[in-house]
Design a protein around this motif. Structure first.
Motif, PDB file in Angstrom:
ATOM      1  N   VAL A 295       0.806  -1.248  -0.017  1.00  0.00           N
ATOM      2  CA  VAL A 295       0.105   0.283   0.199  1.00  0.00           C
ATOM      3  C   VAL A 295       0.907   1.257  -0.120  1.00  0.00           C
ATOM      4  CG1 VAL A 295      -1.544   1.373   1.495  1.00  0.00           C
ATOM      5  CG2 VAL A 295      -1.917  -1.011   1.049  1.00  0.00           C
ATOM      6  N   THR A 296       2.002   1.404   0.782  1.00  0.00           N
ATOM      7  CA  THR A 296       2.717   2.626   0.914  1.00  0.00           C
ATOM      8  C   THR A 296       3.369   2.717  -0.456  1.00  0.00           C
ATOM      9  OG1 THR A 296       4.379   1.433   2.124  1.00  0.00           O
ATOM     10  CG2 THR A 296       2.753   2.451   3.552  1.00  0.00           C
ATOM     11  N   VAL A 297       3.844   1.610  -0.978  1.00  0.00           N
ATOM     12  CA  VAL A 297       4.827   2.036  -2.148  1.00  0.00           C
ATOM     13  C   VAL A 297       3.812   2.500  -3.339  1.00  0.00           C
ATOM     14  CG1 VAL A 297       6.144   0.599  -3.791  1.00  0.00           C
ATOM     15  CG2 VAL A 297       6.686   0.233  -1.440  1.00  0.00           C
ATOM     16  N   THR A 298       2.700   1.767  -3.241  1.00  0.00           N
ATOM     17  CA  THR A 298       1.727   2.330  -4.475  1.00  0.00           C
ATOM     18  C   THR A 298       1.233   3.701  -4.126  1.00  0.00           C
ATOM     19  OG1 THR A 298       0.975  -0.204  -4.597  1.00  0.00           O
ATOM     20  CG2 THR A 298      -0.392   1.594  -5.379  1.00  0.00           C
ATOM     21  N   GLN A 299       1.310   4.105  -3.010  1.00  0.00           N
ATOM     22  CA  GLN A 299       0.578   5.402  -2.728  1.00  0.00           C
ATOM     23  C   GLN A 299       1.830   6.507  -3.074  1.00  0.00           C
ATOM     24  OE1 GLN A 299      -3.025   4.952  -2.836  1.00  0.00           O
ATOM     25  NE2 GLN A 299      -2.561   6.767  -1.841  1.00  0.00           N
ATOM     26  N   ALA A 300       2.985   6.030  -2.643  1.00  0.00           N
ATOM     27  CA  ALA A 300       4.000   7.017  -2.860  1.00  0.00           C
ATOM     28  C   ALA A 300       4.361   7.226  -4.333  1.00  0.00           C
ATOM     29  CB  ALA A 300       5.338   6.670  -2.200  1.00  0.00           C
ATOM     30  N   SER A 301       4.365   6.228  -5.184  1.00  0.00           N
ATOM     31  CA  SER A 301       4.377   6.001  -6.501  1.00  0.00           C
ATOM     32  C   SER A 301       3.445   6.778  -7.286  1.00  0.00           C
ATOM     33  CB  SER A 301       4.639   4.657  -6.997  1.00  0.00           C
ATOM     34  OG  SER A 301       5.595   3.882  -6.473  1.00  0.00           O
ATOM     35  N   SER A 302       2.231   6.734  -6.808  1.00  0.00           N
ATOM     36  CA  SER A 302       1.112   7.373  -7.576  1.00  0.00           C
ATOM     37  C   SER A 302       1.118   8.713  -7.194  1.00  0.00           C
ATOM     38  CB  SER A 302      -0.267   6.948  -6.734  1.00  0.00           C
ATOM     39  OG  SER A 302      -0.517   5.567  -6.972  1.00  0.00           O
ATOM     40  N   VAL A 303       1.783   9.335  -6.212  1.00  0.00           N
ATOM     41  CA  VAL A 303       2.066  10.559  -5.925  1.00  0.00           C
ATOM     42  C   VAL A 303       2.989  11.284  -6.966  1.00  0.00           C
ATOM     43  CG1 VAL A 303       2.621  12.545  -4.535  1.00  0.00           C
ATOM     44  CG2 VAL A 303       0.885  10.893  -3.768  1.00  0.00           C
ATOM     45  N   TRP A 304       4.007  10.443  -6.767  1.00  0.00           N
ATOM     46  CA  TRP A 304       5.194  10.970  -7.651  1.00  0.00           C
ATOM     47  C   TRP A 304       5.057  10.929  -9.227  1.00  0.00           C
ATOM     48  CZ3 TRP A 304       7.401  10.782  -2.850  1.00  0.00           C
ATOM     49  CH2 TRP A 304       8.386  11.452  -2.752  1.00  0.00           C
ATOM     50  N   GLU A 305       4.036  10.082  -9.731  1.00  0.00           N
ATOM     51  CA  GLU A 305       3.530  10.021 -11.055  1.00  0.00           C
ATOM     52  C   GLU A 305       2.599  11.190 -11.336  1.00  0.00           C
ATOM     53  OE1 GLU A 305       4.549   8.071 -13.633  1.00  0.00           O
ATOM     54  OE2 GLU A 305       5.766   6.649 -12.283  1.00  0.00           O
ATOM     55  N   LEU A 306       1.898  11.469 -10.492  1.00  0.00           N
ATOM     56  CA  LEU A 306       1.018  12.656 -10.654  1.00  0.00           C
ATOM     57  C   LEU A 306       1.671  13.917 -10.606  1.00  0.00           C
ATOM     58  CD1 LEU A 306      -1.975  11.893  -8.011  1.00  0.00           C
ATOM     59  CD2 LEU A 306      -1.966  12.061 -10.559  1.00  0.00           C
ATOM     60  N   ARG A 307       2.932  13.925 -10.079  1.00  0.00           N
ATOM     61  CA  ARG A 307       3.911  15.275  -9.860  1.00  0.00           C
ATOM     62  C   ARG A 307       4.529  15.221 -11.408  1.00  0.00           C
ATOM     63  NH1 ARG A 307       5.309  20.093  -8.225  1.00  0.00           N
ATOM     64  NH2 ARG A 307       7.443  20.409  -7.966  1.00  0.00           N
ATOM     65  N   ALA A 317      -2.923  19.847  -3.982  1.00  0.00           N
ATOM     66  CA  ALA A 317      -3.460  19.020  -5.181  1.00  0.00           C
ATOM     67  C   ALA A 317      -3.123  17.640  -5.265  1.00  0.00           C
ATOM     68  CB  ALA A 317      -3.042  20.076  -6.386  1.00  0.00           C
ATOM     69  N   LEU A 318      -1.779  17.528  -5.051  1.00  0.00           N
ATOM     70  CA  LEU A 318      -1.173  16.111  -4.973  1.00  0.00           C
ATOM     71  C   LEU A 318      -1.805  15.294  -3.946  1.00  0.00           C
ATOM     72  CD1 LEU A 318       2.876  16.721  -5.557  1.00  0.00           C
ATOM     73  CD2 LEU A 318       1.219  15.756  -6.954  1.00  0.00           C
ATOM     74  N   TYR A 319      -1.974  15.806  -2.767  1.00  0.00           N
ATOM     75  CA  TYR A 319      -2.770  14.885  -1.731  1.00  0.00           C
ATOM     76  C   TYR A 319      -4.247  14.740  -2.065  1.00  0.00           C
ATOM     77  CZ  TYR A 319      -4.970  13.551   2.569  1.00  0.00           C
ATOM     78  OH  TYR A 319      -5.378  12.802   3.547  1.00  0.00           O
ATOM     79  N   ARG A 320      -4.992  15.676  -2.606  1.00  0.00           N
ATOM     80  CA  ARG A 320      -6.316  15.218  -3.048  1.00  0.00           C
ATOM     81  C   ARG A 320      -6.343  14.207  -4.286  1.00  0.00           C
ATOM     82  NH1 ARG A 320      -8.763  21.422  -3.526  1.00  0.00           N
ATOM     83  NH2 ARG A 320      -8.845  21.816  -1.127  1.00  0.00           N
ATOM     84  N   ALA A 321      -5.558  14.220  -5.285  1.00  0.00           N
ATOM     85  CA  ALA A 321      -5.567  13.237  -6.240  1.00  0.00           C
ATOM     86  C   ALA A 321      -4.874  11.924  -5.783  1.00  0.00           C
ATOM     87  CB  ALA A 321      -4.646  13.652  -7.268  1.00  0.00           C
ATOM     88  N   LEU A 388      -1.708   8.836   5.685  1.00  0.00           N
ATOM     89  CA  LEU A 388      -0.471   9.115   6.113  1.00  0.00           C
ATOM     90  C   LEU A 388       0.814   9.133   4.950  1.00  0.00           C
ATOM     91  CD1 LEU A 388       1.354   9.630   8.543  1.00  0.00           C
ATOM     92  CD2 LEU A 388       1.788   7.155   8.889  1.00  0.00           C
ATOM     93  N   THR A 389       0.739   8.152   4.197  1.00  0.00           N
ATOM     94  CA  THR A 389       1.839   7.966   3.128  1.00  0.00           C
ATOM     95  C   THR A 389       1.556   9.044   2.279  1.00  0.00           C
ATOM     96  OG1 THR A 389       1.855   5.520   3.594  1.00  0.00           O
ATOM     97  CG2 THR A 389       2.836   6.409   1.450  1.00  0.00           C
ATOM     98  N   THR A 390       0.246   9.211   1.872  1.00  0.00           N
ATOM     99  CA  THR A 390      -0.221  10.284   0.436  1.00  0.00           C
ATOM    100  C   THR A 390       0.220  11.677   1.080  1.00  0.00           C
ATOM    101  OG1 THR A 390      -2.013   8.621   0.241  1.00  0.00           O
ATOM    102  CG2 THR A 390      -1.963  11.038  -0.847  1.00  0.00           C
ATOM    103  N   ALA A 391      -0.081  11.903   2.656  1.00  0.00           N
ATOM    104  CA  ALA A 391       0.234  13.144   2.826  1.00  0.00           C
ATOM    105  C   ALA A 391       1.809  13.580   2.739  1.00  0.00           C
ATOM    106  CB  ALA A 391      -0.253  13.343   4.120  1.00  0.00           C
ATOM    107  N   LEU A 392       2.688  12.479   3.284  1.00  0.00           N
ATOM    108  CA  LEU A 392       4.133  12.584   3.188  1.00  0.00           C
ATOM    109  C   LEU A 392       4.509  12.610   1.731  1.00  0.00           C
ATOM    110  CD1 LEU A 392       5.143   9.904   6.033  1.00  0.00           C
ATOM    111  CD2 LEU A 392       5.468  12.270   6.154  1.00  0.00           C
ATOM    112  N   ALA A 393       4.089  11.795   0.973  1.00  0.00           N
ATOM    113  CA  ALA A 393       4.468  11.638  -0.422  1.00  0.00           C
ATOM    114  C   ALA A 393       4.268  13.257  -1.110  1.00  0.00           C
ATOM    115  CB  ALA A 393       3.790  10.742  -1.184  1.00  0.00           C
ATOM    116  N   ALA A 394       3.038  13.728  -0.856  1.00  0.00           N
ATOM    117  CA  ALA A 394       2.807  14.865  -1.544  1.00  0.00           C
ATOM    118  C   ALA A 394       3.663  16.189  -0.984  1.00  0.00           C
ATOM    119  CB  ALA A 394       1.236  15.333  -1.207  1.00  0.00           C
TER     120      ALA A 394
END
Length: 419
Positions: A295-307, A317-321, A388-394
């Motif tokens: 879960v954490t790897v997928t969420q972090a990767s998703s945010v970086w791909e959005l960025r 915006a990154l967190y919301r997406a 948690l991971t999404t917020a950190l990644a954003a």
């Protein structure tokens, strides 16, 4: 008239085709400030794990004489050479099966023994089949050898080989790294976690140290040393702490002893120093680790791909997406986790479905409540890991300074065309 050159147009034309691809390789290097900040958090954690490993490293376990119960008995290998039907006893019409076994290991290797199987035995053995035979040296000569089970070594090895080949063929270097990480995880469990718990160490501390070591090695080995992986490590670390705290609280509140199976009772009889409630909590932490990593790897990767797709997106915006992706992930993963536990406890569920007790009474009995607490505590940690991971990644991705200067493709836009 010279044709005007538009860098923005050139850049968009250059990247238009690649915009439809998704590169899940290692993230671009983070800025120096981010690297320092992440290292300031993760390096002390890694040092704490290594210190815990040194402090809790188990001494050699004391040897004990085989009890002849369950897995704690001597075994040899053999081959079934013949089977035939025989009367189960004098004056009875019930038919039993007599099998002849040629021993292929042990002190009597090369000799043959016979055994009569009762008619209600579910296992069926055929001539030529490899079997595992229990050896009881203190029993009478005619009863020293009894067939225990089929020898599944060859088909299990083939299945493991097919799995490894499939992982490497599809995952390539990443798949090979995943196999290495899997092997390391088993080594940590076999040489640290299990012996330390058997040696009487606090199972919670052992699980935290062992789980932390597995997490660091597996994530960085499989996903590379990057800010994206570090964010996944941080999200997993905090979520595991939450699972440990909740597990400790609810194991005490529900008064679970952890002694709900013959296996735990037998192990406790051999090693009385084991803390069974702590063993239950250690199982919750180790069991949740794999799903949390995913879960954490997928969420972090998703945010970086959005960025990467839209470098102008800020942290909010990154967190919301990212959280929209995470909600779908939660819905599927929690159901997967619950079904995994339900599948493992299916025989138990069948047994209780035949009882005359109420559903709530069954659910709150210790043997079922243990699985319920394990499932719900793990699921809560899993759910918490997504925001948690999404917020950190954003936060990290939005401050990850990259070189966004486009690199001209060979032969394209290297000069201005004139007409």
């Amino acid at each position: 008239m010279a044709e005007q050159h538009h860098p923005a147009h050139e850049h968009s034309g250059q990247t238009g085709h690649s915009g439809h691809t998704h590169d899940h390789g290692p993230a671009s290097p983070a800025s120096a400030r981010l690297r320092v900040l992440l290292a300031a958090v993760l390096v002390p954690f890694a040092l704490a794990v290594l210190c815990g490993l040194a402090l809790l490293w188990p001494a050699p376990l004391p040897s004990h004489a085989p009890t002849g119960t369950g897995f704690d008995q001597l075994t040899v290998s053999g081959t079934v050479t013949a089977t035939r039907s025989v009367p189960c006893g004098q004056g009875t019409t019930t038919t039993c099966t007599e099998i002849t076994i040629h021993l292929t290991s042990g002190k009597d290797s090369g000799h043959s023994v016979t055994q009569t199987l009762p008619p209600d035995q579910s296992a069926v053995y055929l001539a030529g089949e490899q079997v595992v035979v229990d050896y009881s040296p203190s029993a009478p000569a005619a009863l020293q050898y009894t067939v225990e089970d089929a020898d599944r070594s060859t088909p299990m090895a083939i299945l493991a080989g097919v799995f490894a080949i499939a992982v490497v063929l599809i995952g390539r270097l990443r798949g090979l790294a995943a196999l290495v990480a899997l092997a390391i995880s088993f080594l940590v469990l076999a040489f640290f976690v299990l012996p330390a718990i058997l040696g009487g160490e606090n199972p919670l501390a052992v699980a935290v140290v062992g789980g932390g070591l597995i997490m660091l090695l597996a994530l960085y080995l499989c996903h590379g040393l990057s800010a994206r992986t570090s964010v996944a490590v941080l999200g997993t670390m905090v979520s595991l702490a939450l699972i440990g705290g909740l597990g400790e609280a609810f194991i005490q509140l529900t008064r679970l002893t952890g002694n709900t199976s013959d296996e735990t009772a037998f192990v406790h009889s051999l090693f009385p120093g084991i803390q069974l409630p702590g063993l239950l909590l250690a199982g919750v932490i180790i069991g949740s680790l794999g799903v949390l990593n995913d879960v954490t790897v997928t969420q972090a990767s998703s945010v970086w791909e959005l960025r990467a797709a839209n470098p102008t997106m800020g942290a909010r915006a990154l967190y919301r997406a990212g959280i929209r992706i995470g909600r779908d992930h939660i819905a599927s993963t929690v159901n997967t986790l619950v079904m995994a536990y339900a599948g493992a406890a299916l025989p138990l569920m069948l047994l209780f479905s035949l009882s005359h007790r109420g559903v709530w009474q069954v659910a709150t009995s210790e043997i079922v409540a243990e699985e319920v607490v394990r499932t719900l505590v793990g699921s809560i940690g899993l759910i918490a890991s997504v925001p948690l991971t999404t917020a950190l990644a954003a936060l990290v991705a939005s401050r990850d300074v990259r070189d966004t200067t486009p690199v001209p493709a060979p032969g394209r836009a290297s000069h201005r065309r004139r007409r």
